[in-house]
Design a protein around this motif. Structure first.
Motif, PDB file in Angstrom:
ATOM      1  N   LEU A 235       0.939  -1.297   0.000  1.00 23.56           N
ATOM      2  CA  LEU A 235       0.022   0.226   0.045  1.00 23.56           C
ATOM      3  C   LEU A 235       1.118   1.294   0.010  1.00 23.56           C
ATOM      4  O   LEU A 235       0.537   2.203  -0.592  1.00 23.56           O
ATOM      5  N   LEU A 236       1.873   1.197   0.742  1.00 23.84           N
ATOM      6  CA  LEU A 236       2.811   2.363   0.947  1.00 23.84           C
ATOM      7  C   LEU A 236       3.723   2.751  -0.220  1.00 23.84           C
ATOM      8  O   LEU A 236       4.256   3.650  -0.272  1.00 23.84           O
ATOM      9  N   LEU A 237       4.035   1.905  -0.968  1.00 22.56           N
ATOM     10  CA  LEU A 237       5.070   1.714  -1.939  1.00 22.56           C
ATOM     11  C   LEU A 237       4.579   2.805  -3.098  1.00 22.56           C
ATOM     12  O   LEU A 237       5.438   3.435  -3.681  1.00 22.56           O
ATOM     13  N   THR A 238       3.270   2.866  -3.139  1.00 22.80           N
ATOM     14  CA  THR A 238       2.816   3.909  -4.111  1.00 22.80           C
ATOM     15  C   THR A 238       2.578   5.287  -3.799  1.00 22.80           C
ATOM     16  O   THR A 238       2.324   6.311  -4.544  1.00 22.80           O
ATOM     17  N   LEU A 239       3.192   5.641  -2.550  1.00 22.04           N
ATOM     18  CA  LEU A 239       3.093   6.896  -2.078  1.00 22.04           C
ATOM     19  C   LEU A 239       4.215   7.641  -2.642  1.00 22.04           C
ATOM     20  O   LEU A 239       5.277   7.169  -3.092  1.00 22.04           O
ATOM     21  N   PRO A 240       4.165   8.844  -3.058  1.00 12.45           N
ATOM     22  CA  PRO A 240       5.054   9.865  -3.789  1.00 12.45           C
ATOM     23  C   PRO A 240       6.303  10.080  -2.819  1.00 12.45           C
ATOM     24  O   PRO A 240       6.166   9.891  -1.527  1.00 12.45           O
ATOM     25  N   PRO A 241       7.518  10.197  -3.242  1.00 14.44           N
ATOM     26  CA  PRO A 241       8.793  10.414  -2.371  1.00 14.44           C
ATOM     27  C   PRO A 241       8.465  11.689  -1.272  1.00 14.44           C
ATOM     28  O   PRO A 241       7.732  12.623  -1.822  1.00 14.44           O
ATOM     29  N   PRO A 242       8.904  11.411  -0.110  1.00 17.71           N
ATOM     30  CA  PRO A 242       9.914  10.522   0.223  1.00 17.71           C
ATOM     31  C   PRO A 242       9.080   9.344   0.822  1.00 17.71           C
ATOM     32  O   PRO A 242       9.875   8.442   1.335  1.00 17.71           O
ATOM     33  N   GLY A 243       7.802   9.119   0.738  1.00 18.42           N
ATOM     34  CA  GLY A 243       7.102   7.927   1.064  1.00 18.42           C
ATOM     35  C   GLY A 243       6.902   8.113   2.650  1.00 18.42           C
ATOM     36  O   GLY A 243       7.179   9.022   3.299  1.00 18.42           O
ATOM     37  N   GLU A 246       6.523   5.089   7.914  1.00 13.27           N
ATOM     38  CA  GLU A 246       6.203   3.765   8.639  1.00 13.27           C
ATOM     39  C   GLU A 246       6.811   2.478   7.684  1.00 13.27           C
ATOM     40  O   GLU A 246       6.748   1.404   8.279  1.00 13.27           O
ATOM     41  N   ARG A 247       7.406   2.907   6.415  1.00 14.60           N
ATOM     42  CA  ARG A 247       7.890   1.787   5.771  1.00 14.60           C
ATOM     43  C   ARG A 247       9.314   1.095   6.432  1.00 14.60           C
ATOM     44  O   ARG A 247       9.279  -0.079   6.444  1.00 14.60           O
ATOM     45  N   THR A 248      10.014   2.017   7.106  1.00 15.90           N
ATOM     46  CA  THR A 248      11.169   1.559   7.923  1.00 15.90           C
ATOM     47  C   THR A 248      10.575   0.551   9.033  1.00 15.90           C
ATOM     48  O   THR A 248      11.398  -0.552   9.068  1.00 15.90           O
ATOM     49  N   LEU A 275      18.086   0.049   6.497  1.00 17.38           N
ATOM     50  CA  LEU A 275      19.411   0.828   6.727  1.00 17.38           C
ATOM     51  C   LEU A 275      19.621   1.856   5.612  1.00 17.38           C
ATOM     52  O   LEU A 275      20.580   2.635   5.809  1.00 17.38           O
ATOM     53  N   GLU A 276      18.881   1.761   4.449  1.00 16.73           N
ATOM     54  CA  GLU A 276      19.109   2.883   3.431  1.00 16.73           C
ATOM     55  C   GLU A 276      18.736   3.918   4.063  1.00 16.73           C
ATOM     56  O   GLU A 276      19.235   5.167   3.550  1.00 16.73           O
ATOM     57  N   ARG A 277      17.595   3.928   4.729  1.00 15.43           N
ATOM     58  CA  ARG A 277      16.781   5.117   5.254  1.00 15.43           C
ATOM     59  C   ARG A 277      17.452   5.601   6.659  1.00 15.43           C
ATOM     60  O   ARG A 277      17.490   6.752   6.844  1.00 15.43           O
TER      61      ARG A 277
END
Length: 345
Positions: A235-243, A246-248, A275-277
């Motif tokens: 669901l969250l992958l389609t949000l615009p950057p930076p997103g 919650e994904r972390t 760790l990328e974030r």
């Protein structure tokens, strides 16, 4: 600083019975159709403290269902006078992830298919005892409800996503020795693709999935928890950057599930996303260290675990894991030295 236990939860949740399948899932289900084979991840020996909840980031609260998905029912697609077209020959459709093959018995009509929020009127037969799914006529809402949590519920939702109104189909499952499950999609209301939802609705649904995943994890069901975290991430992958931030948390929690399920390669990838974030995320560093040790990448495991101890020198779980990695490295060095002596001695 809390410790980071990693052993598998020993018990399965008793609130949601899970159907166990026998047989070899790699066998062909039909003379002309073969499901895709999933690669087997190497096993991992894990130790765990008594409280499995310590593996997860605890949610701050579950969001409420989006009102647009729970509104008044819309009219079903198509006309009641339309009659489905019987098949002249079996029509087979492979689920892309290889989890089942759908045999269409009666074709539906129209082009629309159920989407997120669609309320589906379904006639279902053949579910094994303990699956948690009702037989006969029932209504199921796509993307919502506890019926989706078990393995069977996930398969049924995938099947409904591929069906047109009026379609009748049988599901052939790898290793399932009983009669095929039969579904008829009588009607459904209009839904939405996830990319069509407003950002606030996506985030609310993702919080609900995360909260339910944490409940399942604490109940000893990392497989069900992983499904919830995966749905939230989609669901969250389609949000615009930076997103969404919650994904972390979701990737970190998913890594904990993957370790318990014996999937260190996937766990390491999930930790990489965290760790990328946040390069200093202690839980992700620890879990990636455990995953790398299970994969035999001792130098990488040592580096991650030392980073954990640099931040939290008293972290007992990281101390113990680093000690095991060092011992394993010494054994490998001793074996290599012995082999060289035999070769040149």
């Amino acid at each position: 600083m809390e410790t980071l236990p990693i052993n598998p939860v020993g018990e399965k949740s008793t609130s949601e019975p899970q159907q166990q399948w026998g047989g070899n899932p790699k066998k062909s289900l039909h003379p002309t159709t073969q499901t895709r084979q999933q690669p087997q991840e190497p096993g991992v020996e894990l130790r765990m403290s008594p409280a499995p909840s310590q593996l997860l980031e605890v949610p701050q609260g579950a969001g409420k269902l989006a009102a647009a998905l729970e509104g008044d029912a819309e009219k079903p697609h198509g006309s009641a006078s339309e009659m489905p077209e019987p098949l002249r020959a079996p029509d087979l459709w492979d689920c892309p992830d290889g989890s089942f093959v759908k045999k269409i018995v009666i074709r539906g009509h129209g082009l629309d298919k159920p989407k997120l929020g669609s309320r589906c009127r379904v006639l279902a037969f053949g579910f094994p005892f303990g699956s948690g799914l009702p037989e006969g006529w029932t209504e199921l809402t796509m993307g919502l409800g506890s019926w989706r949590e078990g393995t069977w519920g996930e398969l049924i939702e995938k099947c409904l996503e591929s069906m047109c109104q009026g379609e009748e189909a049988e599901l052939q499952l790898p290793g399932h020795s009983g009669p095929p499950v039969r579904l008829t999609l009588a009607s459904f209301t209009q839904g939405q693709d996830s990319w069509e939802l407003e950002a606030s609705k996506k985030e609310a649904l993702a919080r609900q999935e995360r909260a339910r995943g944490t409940e399942l994890f604490r109940a000893g069901d990392p497989e069900g928890a992983a499904r919830c975290y995966g749905r939230a991430l989609r669901l969250l992958l389609t949000l615009p950057p930076p997103g969404s931030p919650e994904r972390t948390v979701l990737h970190a929690n998913l890594a904990a599930c993957q370790l318990l399920l014996g999937q260190p390669h996937l766990a390491a990838q999930s930790c990489d996303r965290v760790l990328e974030r946040e390069p200093g995320h202690v839980k992700a560093l620890y879990r990636r260290g455990v995953a790398q040790a299970a994969l035999g990448n001792l130098e990488k495991a040592t580096a991650d675990l030392k980073k954990v101890l640099a931040v939290d020198p008293k972290n007992r779980a990281a101390q113990e894991e680093l000690g095991k990695v060092i011992f394993q490295g010494k054994k490998q060095d001793a074996g290599l030295a012995q082999g060289l002596r035999k070769m040149f001695g």
